[in-house]
Design an enzyme around this catalytic site. Structure first.
Site, PDB file in Angstrom:
ATOM      1  N   LYS A 177       1.354   3.864  -3.235  1.00  0.00           N
ATOM      2  CA  LYS A 177       0.954   5.056  -2.990  1.00  0.00           C
ATOM      3  C   LYS A 177       1.895   6.314  -3.063  1.00  0.00           C
ATOM      4  O   LYS A 177       1.942   7.443  -3.591  1.00  0.00           O
ATOM      5  CB  LYS A 177       0.302   5.332  -1.385  1.00  0.00           C
ATOM      6  CG  LYS A 177      -1.055   4.665  -1.581  1.00  0.00           C
ATOM      7  CD  LYS A 177      -2.136   5.201  -2.408  1.00  0.00           C
ATOM      8  CE  LYS A 177      -3.544   4.797  -2.189  1.00  0.00           C
ATOM      9  NZ  LYS A 177      -4.613   5.347  -2.962  1.00  0.00           N
ATOM     10  N   TYR A 223       0.948  -1.209   0.116  1.00  0.00           N
ATOM     11  CA  TYR A 223      -0.064  -0.030   0.105  1.00  0.00           C
ATOM     12  C   TYR A 223       0.951   1.356  -0.036  1.00  0.00           C
ATOM     13  O   TYR A 223       0.715   2.202  -0.897  1.00  0.00           O
ATOM     14  CB  TYR A 223      -1.105   0.113   1.355  1.00  0.00           C
ATOM     15  CG  TYR A 223      -1.752   1.102   1.200  1.00  0.00           C
ATOM     16  CD1 TYR A 223      -2.807   1.316   0.358  1.00  0.00           C
ATOM     17  CD2 TYR A 223      -1.617   2.168   2.088  1.00  0.00           C
ATOM     18  CE1 TYR A 223      -3.954   2.311   0.441  1.00  0.00           C
ATOM     19  CE2 TYR A 223      -2.645   3.217   2.257  1.00  0.00           C
ATOM     20  CZ  TYR A 223      -3.640   3.420   1.486  1.00  0.00           C
ATOM     21  OH  TYR A 223      -4.570   4.280   1.304  1.00  0.00           O
TER      22      TYR A 223
END
Length: 251
Positions: free
Chosen positions: A145, A141
């Site tokens: 990102k 994640y």
């Protein structure tokens, strides 16, 4: 912040922050084009899995069919897990790359020339405060990102002369179902100031993109947290692994 007669395209529009983007854009007079892998209400809605290899081409073909070039693109669709990379299904690893990296990149690549030819436009890409926080359990994640933030900041410089503005949002905690928090914990988080409501976050994000700012981080506490977490020693990160990630993996 009103925009009667203008159009916005929102990915991940069926729920959570995406649905809130749609509501507030409609309140401001935008026509909203919704893209999601689940049905999203509205006259202009495309049911599409953005991890498909030809997803960006299908979005552009759909826009061509209805004769609309959006004034605003919001790349909001995303996924989240708290899980060690070694425990994650390889197909799930691919989903992170396909959704957070390839889909965002390809949609921007397709939309910028269309917006520029029409006279300009705005793009909002959703990163996360975690892009500065490489912690155990969120490796995929935070890494993907981080790509979105770096890509957006560079793309903004590339498009400055063609009338297309690129803004990246790096939110801290938001009270949605993305992180698996119960409604009770979400309400508690909002009360103590640890979480923003989707409405409050989206209001600030739209203000930032329409003001053509390069980046939006919601709240001074989150800005301070970026610095604080960034200087954490490795033993603290390992503590997170032992006390949280390893216990979760054994369940």
């Amino acid at each position: 912040m009103t925009a009667a007669g203008k159009w916005a395209l929102v990915t991940g529009a069926a729920s959570g922050i995406g649905a809130e983007f749609c509501r507030q854009l409609e309140e401001r007079g935008f026509g909203v084009l919704k893209v999601d892998c689940r049905p999203a209400p509205g006259e202009y809605s495309l049911l599409l899995d953005l991890t498909d290899q030809d997803a960006a081409a299908r979005v552009m073909a759909w826009l061509g069919e209805i004769g609309i070039v959006p004034d605003l693109l919001i790349n909001n669709a995303g996924i989240f897990d708290f899980m060690a990379v070694a425990d994650m299904d390889p197909r799930r690893l691919d989903l992170y790359v396909d959704l957070h990296v390839r889909a965002v990149t390809q949609l921007c690549r397709a939309m910028v020339p269309a917006m520029a030819a029409r006279g300009g436009g705005m793009i909002l890409n959703m990163s996360s405060m975690s892009c500065w926080m490489p912690m155990p359990g969120i490796a995929m994640y935070s890494a993907t990102k981080a790509y979105i933030r770096a890509f957006s900041r560079a793309l903004r410089l590339e498009t400055r002369d063609c009338g297309v503005s690129v803004t990246v949002a790096c939110p801290g905690g938001i009270a949605t179902d993305l992180f698996g928090l119960s409604p009770k914990l979400q309400r508690l988080g909002v009360r103590v100031g640890a979480l923003y409501t989707p409405r409050r976050f989206v209001h600030g994000a739209l203000k930032a993109v329409m003001g053509r700012r390069k980046q939006y981080i919601n709240g001074p506490v989150n800005r301070l947290a970026i610095v604080a977490v960034g200087i954490l020693p490795d033993w603290v990160r390992i503590w997170v692994k032992y006390l949280l990630l390893d216990k979760l993996s054994k369940k």
